[in-house]
Structures are given as C-alpha cells and as structure tokens.
Design a protein around this motif. Structure first.
Motif, PDB file in Angstrom:
ATOM      1  N   TRP A  87      11.943  10.155 -10.849  1.00 35.82           N
ATOM      2  CA  TRP A  87      13.307  10.259 -11.396  1.00 35.82           C
ATOM      3  C   TRP A  87      13.330   9.736 -12.824  1.00 35.82           C
ATOM      4  O   TRP A  87      13.955  10.308 -13.715  1.00 35.82           O
ATOM      5  N   ASN A 118       8.221   1.518  -1.409  1.00 34.24           N
ATOM      6  CA  ASN A 118       8.725   2.423  -0.367  1.00 34.24           C
ATOM      7  C   ASN A 118       8.949   3.846  -0.842  1.00 34.24           C
ATOM      8  O   ASN A 118       8.917   4.771  -0.058  1.00 34.24           O
ATOM      9  N   PHE A 119       9.197   4.012  -2.136  1.00 36.56           N
ATOM     10  CA  PHE A 119       9.248   5.356  -2.732  1.00 36.56           C
ATOM     11  C   PHE A 119       8.369   5.350  -3.984  1.00 36.56           C
ATOM     12  O   PHE A 119       8.841   5.418  -5.095  1.00 36.56           O
ATOM     13  N   ASN A 138      21.015   7.917   4.113  1.00 33.82           N
ATOM     14  CA  ASN A 138      19.767   8.128   3.362  1.00 33.82           C
ATOM     15  C   ASN A 138      19.551   9.609   3.095  1.00 33.82           C
ATOM     16  O   ASN A 138      20.325  10.450   3.538  1.00 33.82           O
ATOM     17  N   GLY A 139      18.468   9.881   2.360  1.00 39.67           N
ATOM     18  CA  GLY A 139      18.103  11.277   2.129  1.00 39.67           C
ATOM     19  C   GLY A 139      18.984  11.977   1.118  1.00 39.67           C
ATOM     20  O   GLY A 139      19.308  13.154   1.262  1.00 39.67           O
ATOM     21  N   ARG A 176      13.855   2.376   3.711  1.00 41.38           N
ATOM     22  CA  ARG A 176      14.490   2.990   2.536  1.00 41.38           C
ATOM     23  C   ARG A 176      15.571   2.046   2.068  1.00 41.38           C
ATOM     24  O   ARG A 176      16.192   1.351   2.877  1.00 41.38           O
ATOM     25  N   CYS A 177      15.839   2.082   0.779  1.00 46.92           N
ATOM     26  CA  CYS A 177      16.975   1.277   0.313  1.00 46.92           C
ATOM     27  C   CYS A 177      18.262   1.855   0.878  1.00 46.92           C
ATOM     28  O   CYS A 177      19.272   1.172   0.945  1.00 46.92           O
ATOM     29  N   PHE A 210      22.249   8.429  -8.344  1.00 50.63           N
ATOM     30  CA  PHE A 210      21.798   7.587  -7.239  1.00 50.63           C
ATOM     31  C   PHE A 210      21.846   6.121  -7.641  1.00 50.63           C
ATOM     32  O   PHE A 210      21.209   5.707  -8.608  1.00 50.63           O
TER      33      PHE A 210
HETATM   34  C1  UN1 Z   1      14.776   4.281  -2.143  1.00 56.36           C
HETATM   35  O1  UN1 Z   1      14.671   3.967  -0.957  1.00 56.36           O
HETATM   36  O2  UN1 Z   1      14.521   3.452  -3.055  1.00 56.36           O
HETATM   37  O3  UN1 Z   1      18.288   8.823  -0.643  1.00 56.36           O
HETATM   38  C2  UN1 Z   1      15.110   5.646  -2.624  1.00 56.36           C
HETATM   39  C3  UN1 Z   1      17.155   8.577  -0.216  1.00 56.36           C
HETATM   40  C4  UN1 Z   1      15.978   9.015  -1.058  1.00 56.36           C
HETATM   41  C5  UN1 Z   1      15.644   7.977  -2.081  1.00 56.36           C
HETATM   42  C6  UN1 Z   1      15.498   6.597  -1.545  1.00 56.36           C
HETATM   43  N1  UN1 Z   1      16.302  10.249  -1.706  1.00 56.36           N
HETATM   44  O4  UN1 Z   1      16.940   8.038   0.857  1.00 56.36           O
END
Ligand code: UN1
Length: 507
Positions: free
Chosen positions: A172, A164-165, A456-457, A298-299, A464
């Motif tokens: 990173w 997904n990313f 998110n974002g 997204r996570c 993170f």
């Molecule tokens: C992810 O979904 O694994 O904060 C990372 C966010 C993005 C990174 C997501 N900057 O949604």
C-alpha cells in the motif's frame, strides 16, 4: 529442514538457506547480525538473512535521497508505468510469494495469496491514480489572481511494517509513495525477512530494467534500532508505521518531536454487533472468518461480539458448531482454515488471556487450549464475558472472541465505542434505519464501519485506518495518496497591481 521441504518456492524467489542479504539500496548488503525466519508450524529455521548496521542505514538513506531527486522530476504517469511493471512481476510469482507468506507468517495459503493479490490491486490502483493526482483551482478574491492547490512529492518515505501483513501493507505504502514521486525505505518486521527480500528482488529487477536507481525501493532488515533511527532522522519525510499501539506511541512521539509527517496504523479491538433483525446465517459465516481467519492475527480481526438478547442463545450455538468444524493445521495444507500463531510469545499471550477471562468472571464456550507439538497452534476460542471486563478492553493478537449480550442496538454501539481503539466495526441488520444510525454521527466511532460484512478483509479502494489509539492514519485507497505529498496553495498574480487580501491598504 523447512528450507529443503519448500526449496522450490524459495529458489523461485532467489532465496538460499543461509547468506541472504538483508539490505538493498541499489546493491545487496547488510553486515549486521543475522535474522532467522522460523516456520511457525514446526519452529524449524527456514532461512537466514543478514541485517543492516546503522552506518549502512545512513548510507542507504543518503542514496534514497539522491535517487528521489531524479524520480520527482519523472512525470507521474511514467512513475505509474513502473508500478504497473512491478504488478506484472508480482502476478507472475503470485503462487510462490503467497506460499512464502504462508510459510513465514503461518497464515493459510488462500490468505497468503490474497495478500499478494492486495499488493497487485494497490499497484493497479496506483497506476490509474498516477494520471489523476489532481489538485484544484480555487476562486481568488482578488482581481487578476489565480489560486490553485497542488501536490508535490515529499521526499523519502520510511515504511515500518508488521509481521502479519508483511507484503500487502508494505505494498500500500510503496505503490502510493512511488507514484507520488517519493523514494521508499522499508523496514520489515524482524520475523518476516524472507518475503521482504523476495519482493525487493522483484522490484529491483523492474527498476534496473528501466535504468532507475534501486535505492528508490530501499529495504533494510534490522531490529528496533533501525526503526528508531528512521523515526529520528529528519531525512525521512514521512514515517508510515503499522504495528502495536505501544510501539506506535513511541515512534509517533519521536517523529512528532521533529515535526515529521506520520501515518500510524495501530491496534484494533474490533466488534461485530448482531442485531435481532440480522440474517444469522450470513452473520455466523462472517464471524467465523473475522475471528478465526489468520488465526486472529489481523489488525481487523473481530475480538468482541455483541449479540442481541433475542438471538443470543441460538447464535452462540450456531457459532460454536461452526468453530467445531474448523480444521487447524499446516497452513499450506488444503482444507485447513486456521494455521499456527506466528511466535511462541503469542502462545503465551493466548494462555494468559484465557486465564484472565476465567479470573474476570468469563466462561470459555469453545476452545481455550494450546495444542501440544512443535508448532505454535492454539484452539480458536469463544468466551462469554461482561463487555466491561478489563481483558475485553485490550487487543490480544490471538484467536479469542469475547461474546456479550446486548439489550438493543444503542447498547451495542455504546460497547463498540467504549474501548480505546477505533479501527473496524460491523453491524448485522436488515433494517435500513439501523444502517444509517450505525454509519451516522451517533454510530460507530471507527475508521471502518461495515454492514453485513466482517470487520476484516477490506478492499484496497477504501481508505484504511482508524481513530483514537489506532492512530488516525489512512492508508491504501481513496485519497490516502495525499499523505505522501507536500500540499501547496499557490496564488499567482497576473494583474500587474498589488491588491491585498481582506481589502487591506498598506501604503
Ligand atoms: C492488517 O492486519 O494490518 O482488511 C491489515 C484487512 C486486510 C488488511 C489487514 N485487507 O483485513
């Protein structure tokens, strides 16, 4: 074919329809089975990439290890300069790379480019940081002694990233691991080989132009066996894994068993609380991006929404209206906000979740249907369901948002914290005392605790990651770089005598 349609993007990045190599360890190879990148819009094949065998992986690890022995001696600011050059190259191809993320993952173009921007930003951060990998001086209790703490490179960092990313999360890790003096071995998700090859080609060019071994940025396409080997191998000093809690538990157990270092970024079950005193307009817009953005993949996607009973009905009405305006379609088409799910399997998860919601006493407020066609499209969905229902306790990687009513902020915090995951959380309020309740010791138990912005974002500058089943790791900004280092306490005696600590006499 999907390749022909997007040939300009793909050829700018050096990709062909077939015959792409999925192993880079200074040279391109990979004689294992072929992986196929499939367009989630049409389910047509975009291009094929070979994978590496375990024997090839072993050779790659040895090469990375050897490359790191030189790299660790290069001054950190010089390592930062290499990362700066990678950043310039990414910027140059930002449009093509962002489009490729969009093509291969299915996220909309703005988010695809946003992901490349995240890679660029972390490179900037890492370049600056390469001049500030500071240790510290600690006062010694002994006369004529100097005590300091410093950070040396670990060795080889294994990076296992998720579909997904496929660019940013690898970035990173790569940027921080390189400036701290490590070599990296990257295993991308099996369904996103193209962006991985494209980024590796860019980094290869920079390394070669600087007469550095390509093995500093090794990329190994492969399946679960490659990931498992990286977890097992004692030559991999840190395993940074992003993915599901289920797989993370397996990887974590293997790495822990050999006392290797771990950085886990696993599942989330993120909530937004909208309190009675919130700016509702802001909160509606935030929920829309947080729950529908990236088609819920997204996570950090918002999966649970807790609405104060005083604003519940009007908020739901406004959010349902906002959902109705979302254009679903080809993620490269202008105006589209919601692309397809990444795979057909995800569509099945979506269907099962909708059934579970109904079976567990929930209602579908909007959406709930799979959109027929060759692609993996589903309707973004809002449900109304008890916060304690079994289905609400799980992360399902699809755009389904569960809404529940709360009596007050305390109940919202209780619901927020009661799940097994602990990644991201947001409160919408305009009352300053609520802000500090939320961010304080009895507030959200997540790694990311936001106010008046979505879950998110996140920006790259902050650490993170999250707590509990999210795995406890912290990637990206702040002092996450320390995880890529051996931390040392050095005590240097210049007194000529041998006073022992704690005043011990041993003579
Ligand atoms: C992810 O979904 O694994 O904060 C990372 C966010 C993005 C990174 C997501 N900057 O949604």
């Amino acid at each position: 074919s999907a390749f022909a349609k997007h040939a300009a993007i793909l050829s700018e990045l050096g990709l062909k329809p077939t015959g792409n190599k999925g192993l880079f360890d200074g040279q391109w190879g990979g004689s294992g089975p072929v992986q196929t990148a499939v367009s989630p819009v049409t389910n047509e094949t975009i291009a094929e990439v070979s994978t590496a065998t375990i024997d090839e992986l072993k050779v790659a690890i040895a090469k990375a290890k050897k490359a790191q022995e030189e790299w660790r001696l290069v001054p950190a600011p010089r390592r930062g300069e290499i990362v700066r050059q990678i950043r310039e190259r990414l910027e140059k191809h930002k449009h093509a790379l962002g489009s490729l993320v969009s093509l291969e993952v299915g996220k909309i173009y703005a988010e695809g480019v946003g992901e490349i921007q995240e890679y660029i930003d972390i490179c900037d951060f890492a370049t600056g940081l390469s001049r500030a990998l500071n240790g510290s001086v600690i006062p010694s209790e002994r006369p004529g002694h100097f005590m300091m703490e410093q950070y040396n490179p670990l060795g080889v960092v294994g990076i296992i990233s998720a579909f997904n990313f496929p660019a940013a999360v690898a970035g990173w890790n790569v940027a921080l691991a390189l400036i701290t003096g490590n070599a990296t071995i990257w295993k991308p998700a099996p369904s996103t080989p193209l962006i991985s090859v494209a980024i590796s080609k860019i980094i290869q060019d920079v390394l070669e132009e600087n007469n550095l071994p390509g093995a500093l940025h090794t990329m190994v396409c492969g399946g679960a066996d490659v990931g498992e080997y990286l977890a097992k191998s004692s030559d991999i000093n840190l395993v940074s894994f992003t993915g599901s809690t289920e797989v993370g538990r397996k990887v974590g157990t293997i790495v822990q068993n050999r006392f290797g270092k771990l950085l886990l970024e696993l599942g989330g079950n993120n909530a937004i609380i909208v309190n009675e005193d919130a700016d509702l307009e802001l909160a509606v817009r935030a929920c829309l991006f947080a729950a529908v953005g990236t088609a819920g993949q997204r996570c950090t996607t918002t999966r649970r929404l807790f609405l104060h009973e005083k604003i519940h009905d009007q908020f739901v009405e406004r959010l349902v209206k906002a959902y109705a305006q979302v254009k679903i379609g080809d993620p490269l088409e202008e105006g589209v906000l919601c692309g397809p799910l990444h795979t057909k399997v995800a569509v099945e998860h979506y269907k099962k979740t909708i059934e579970a919601v109904k079976a567990q006493g929930g209602k579908i407020l909007v959406g709930g249907n799979v959109i027929p066609g060759p692609g993996n499209f589903v309707e973004p969905t809002i449900t109304s369901i008890d916060a304690n229902a079994a289905i609400v306790q799980h992360e399902v990687f699809v755009p389904i948002l569960h809404v529940s009513k709360i009596k007050n902020l305390e109940e919202g915090i209780k619901f927020n914290n009661q799940v097994a995951q602990g990644l991201s959380s947001s409160l919408f309020t305009q009352d300053i005392s609520n802000v500090f309740k939320w961010t304080g010791p009895a507030g959200s138990d997540c790694g990311i605790v936001n106010v008046n912005i979505p879950t998110n974002g996140a920006e790259i500058g902050g650490a993170f990651g999250g707590e509990k089943e999210t795995g406890g790791g912290r990637e990206s900004g702040s002092d996450s770089w320390k995880q890529y280092c051996r931390r040392q306490t050095a005590t240097i005696n210049f007194s000529g005598a041998l006073p022992l600590a704690q005043g011990i006499k041993f003579e």
